[in-house]
Design a protein around this motif. Structure first.
Motif, PDB file in Angstrom:
ATOM      1  N   PHE A   1     -64.077  31.210 -60.172  1.00  0.00           N
ATOM      2  CA  PHE A   1     -63.448  32.222 -61.344  1.00  0.00           C
ATOM      3  C   PHE A   1     -62.010  32.097 -61.506  1.00  0.00           C
ATOM      4  O   PHE A   1     -61.379  32.737 -62.303  1.00  0.00           O
ATOM      5  N   GLY A   2     -61.292  31.475 -60.383  1.00  0.00           N
ATOM      6  CA  GLY A   2     -59.981  31.136 -60.315  1.00  0.00           C
ATOM      7  C   GLY A   2     -59.113  32.584 -60.904  1.00  0.00           C
ATOM      8  O   GLY A   2     -59.095  33.405 -60.083  1.00  0.00           O
ATOM      9  N   ASP A   3     -57.917  32.257 -61.672  1.00  0.00           N
ATOM     10  CA  ASP A   3     -57.115  33.265 -62.032  1.00  0.00           C
ATOM     11  C   ASP A   3     -57.758  34.792 -62.371  1.00  0.00           C
ATOM     12  O   ASP A   3     -57.193  35.751 -61.837  1.00  0.00           O
ATOM     13  N   GLU A   4     -59.065  34.719 -63.038  1.00  0.00           N
ATOM     14  CA  GLU A   4     -59.714  35.947 -63.344  1.00  0.00           C
ATOM     15  C   GLU A   4     -60.013  36.656 -62.020  1.00  0.00           C
ATOM     16  O   GLU A   4     -59.813  37.862 -61.889  1.00  0.00           O
ATOM     17  N   TYR A   5     -60.490  36.044 -60.820  1.00  0.00           N
ATOM     18  CA  TYR A   5     -60.637  36.607 -59.555  1.00  0.00           C
ATOM     19  C   TYR A   5     -59.458  36.919 -58.952  1.00  0.00           C
ATOM     20  O   TYR A   5     -59.412  38.158 -58.318  1.00  0.00           O
TER      21      TYR A   5
ATOM     22  N   LEU B   1     -65.518  33.045 -54.556  1.00  0.00           N
ATOM     23  CA  LEU B   1     -65.376  33.481 -56.034  1.00  0.00           C
ATOM     24  C   LEU B   1     -64.012  32.994 -56.512  1.00  0.00           C
ATOM     25  O   LEU B   1     -63.850  32.770 -57.649  1.00  0.00           O
ATOM     26  N   SER B   2     -63.087  32.732 -55.745  1.00  0.00           N
ATOM     27  CA  SER B   2     -62.095  32.314 -56.146  1.00  0.00           C
ATOM     28  C   SER B   2     -62.148  30.880 -56.823  1.00  0.00           C
ATOM     29  O   SER B   2     -61.544  30.454 -57.805  1.00  0.00           O
TER      30      SER B   2
ATOM     31  N   ASP C   1     -78.013  40.987 -60.130  1.00  0.00           N
ATOM     32  CA  ASP C   1     -78.676  39.765 -59.730  1.00  0.00           C
ATOM     33  C   ASP C   1     -77.619  38.881 -59.132  1.00  0.00           C
ATOM     34  O   ASP C   1     -77.802  37.822 -58.657  1.00  0.00           O
ATOM     35  N   SER C   2     -76.328  39.361 -58.900  1.00  0.00           N
ATOM     36  CA  SER C   2     -75.091  38.541 -58.074  1.00  0.00           C
ATOM     37  C   SER C   2     -75.398  38.804 -56.889  1.00  0.00           C
ATOM     38  O   SER C   2     -74.737  38.262 -56.163  1.00  0.00           O
TER      39      SER C   2
ATOM     40  N   ARG D   1     -72.275  33.938 -58.988  1.00  0.00           N
ATOM     41  CA  ARG D   1     -73.165  33.864 -60.286  1.00  0.00           C
ATOM     42  C   ARG D   1     -72.450  34.600 -61.426  1.00  0.00           C
ATOM     43  O   ARG D   1     -72.441  34.019 -62.508  1.00  0.00           O
ATOM     44  N   LYS D   2     -71.762  35.557 -61.055  1.00  0.00           N
ATOM     45  CA  LYS D   2     -70.991  36.452 -61.972  1.00  0.00           C
ATOM     46  C   LYS D   2     -69.889  37.416 -61.404  1.00  0.00           C
ATOM     47  O   LYS D   2     -70.246  37.849 -60.403  1.00  0.00           O
ATOM     48  N   LEU D   3     -68.895  37.327 -62.024  1.00  0.00           N
ATOM     49  CA  LEU D   3     -67.697  38.584 -61.346  1.00  0.00           C
ATOM     50  C   LEU D   3     -67.987  39.904 -61.757  1.00  0.00           C
ATOM     51  O   LEU D   3     -67.744  40.061 -62.896  1.00  0.00           O
TER      52      LEU D   3
END
Length: 139
Positions: free
Chosen positions: A126-130, A122-123, A56-57, A65-67
């Motif tokens: 989701f910041g640091d996670e991305y 996405l950055s 679904d992303s 939507r989701k990483l």
């Protein structure tokens, strides 16, 4: 994504399948057909696997939507672009459309701008996670 835009999700798939039919109807036992098929067929299946794994992303426009970091996405940030490109290049080679192949490769380089836009979205979401995901994956 609006209901009217959902059909765009399948525009590239439809174009590929049209080319596949053309290749099959013009098949000769020539080297360029086999080389094209050897590139296109695995590219197509990996492209569809990437779309399935994105779930679904998947969106026509950049959305966060989701990483997704599993499956092909654990190694490649953009497997849809990579393997979709291989699928089409293989079709063009099988048809003997060498100039068309070169034009397609050049046009596909413009995907770079789309990828940069997606990476920005996405950055921001989701910041640091991305950033960590990006550092651990290829293209």
């Amino acid at each position: 994504m609006s209901r009217e835009m959902k059909w765009l999700r399948f525009l590239d798939l439809g174009a590929y399948l049209i080319f596949a039919v053309v290749v099959c109807t013009h098949w000769h036992n020539d080297l360029h057909h086999w080389i094209g098929a050897a590139i296109s067929v695995p590219g197509f299946f990996l492209w569809m696997l990437a779309r399935h794994q994105l779930g679904d992303s998947f969106a026509v426009r950049a959305e966060a939507r989701k990483l997704v970091t599993h499956g092909l996405y654990s190694r490649f940030r953009n497997p849809i672009y990579i393997f979709g490109g291989f699928a089409f290049v293989g079709e063009f080679l099988a048809l003997g459309w060498y100039i068309g192949t070169a034009v397609f490769v050049f046009m596909n380089l413009t995907q770079y701008f789309r990828i940069r836009r997606e990476e920005r979205v996405l950055s921001e979401a989701f910041g640091d996670e991305y950033c960590a995901y990006k550092a651990a994956t290829w293209f």
